[in-house]
Design a protein around this motif. Structure first.
Motif, PDB file in Angstrom:
ATOM      1  N   GLN A  96      74.002  31.466  -2.477  1.00  0.00           N
ATOM      2  CA  GLN A  96      74.795  31.081  -3.645  1.00  0.00           C
ATOM      3  C   GLN A  96      74.888  29.564  -3.686  1.00  0.00           C
ATOM      4  N   ALA A  97      74.629  28.987  -4.873  1.00  0.00           N
ATOM      5  CA  ALA A  97      74.703  27.541  -5.038  1.00  0.00           C
ATOM      6  C   ALA A  97      76.155  27.081  -5.103  1.00  0.00           C
ATOM      7  N   TRP A  98      76.483  26.135  -4.254  1.00  0.00           N
ATOM      8  CA  TRP A  98      77.774  25.466  -4.270  1.00  0.00           C
ATOM      9  C   TRP A  98      77.509  24.121  -4.933  1.00  0.00           C
ATOM     10  N   TYR A  99      78.313  23.753  -5.888  1.00  0.00           N
ATOM     11  CA  TYR A  99      78.102  22.541  -6.689  1.00  0.00           C
ATOM     12  C   TYR A  99      76.773  22.583  -7.451  1.00  0.00           C
ATOM     13  N   PRO A 100      76.484  23.667  -8.163  1.00  0.00           N
ATOM     14  CA  PRO A 100      75.187  23.741  -8.845  1.00  0.00           C
ATOM     15  C   PRO A 100      74.980  22.655  -9.908  1.00  0.00           C
TER      16      PRO A 100
ATOM     17  N   ASN B 173      75.780  27.493  -0.163  1.00  0.00           N
ATOM     18  CA  ASN B 173      75.261  26.212   0.287  1.00  0.00           C
ATOM     19  C   ASN B 173      75.195  25.255  -0.896  1.00  0.00           C
ATOM     20  N   GLU B 174      75.413  23.985  -0.638  1.00  0.00           N
ATOM     21  CA  GLU B 174      75.286  22.994  -1.707  1.00  0.00           C
ATOM     22  C   GLU B 174      73.845  22.963  -2.183  1.00  0.00           C
ATOM     23  N   ILE B 175      73.661  23.235  -3.469  1.00  0.00           N
ATOM     24  CA  ILE B 175      72.320  23.252  -4.050  1.00  0.00           C
ATOM     25  C   ILE B 175      72.420  22.775  -5.489  1.00  0.00           C
TER      26      ILE B 175
END
Length: 113
Positions: A26-30, A3-5
């Motif tokens: 899992q962070a997408w675009y952390p 997910n975008e986080i």
């Protein structure tokens, strides 16, 4: 679940719900993503925290994710950045620093999917 986080989009309702279901997040675009890295990586709150720990802003963001039990797999083709992104275990963020990062949340999603 991916997910975008990032500090400007923390998905504060979804992340705890997913964790409660026993699912890893899992962070997408952390680090901001989609051309938004520059603003996030120059944020004064994050810069202050980074300076306190003699760390980079990227390291602070990735450490923040880890302390929230969010998996991070940052992408880079730069060997120096890749090495830097692995050096997250020499420091821990305080509760006050975690709260300061939480206060950065804008609910600002950088990608629409």
């Amino acid at each position: 679940m991916q997910n975008e986080i990032h500090p400007y989009y923390q998905d504060t309702d979804v992340v705890p719900f997913i964790h409660d279901q026993g699912i890893a997040v899992q962070a997408w675009y952390p680090l901001g993503g989609r051309g938004r890295n520059d603003e996030l990586l120059s944020d004064p709150v994050l810069a202050s925290i980074a300076q306190t720990h003699d760390a980079s802003i990227s390291q602070v963001i990735l450490r923040w994710d880890l302390q929230r039990s969010v998996i991070v797999i940052p992408g880079s083709s730069n060997p120096a950045h890749i090495e830097e992104d692995t050096e997250l275990y020499q420091f821990a963020l305080t509760e006050e620093e975690m709260a300061a990062i939480a206060a950065l949340n804008r609910n600002e999603k950088h990608d629409w999917y």
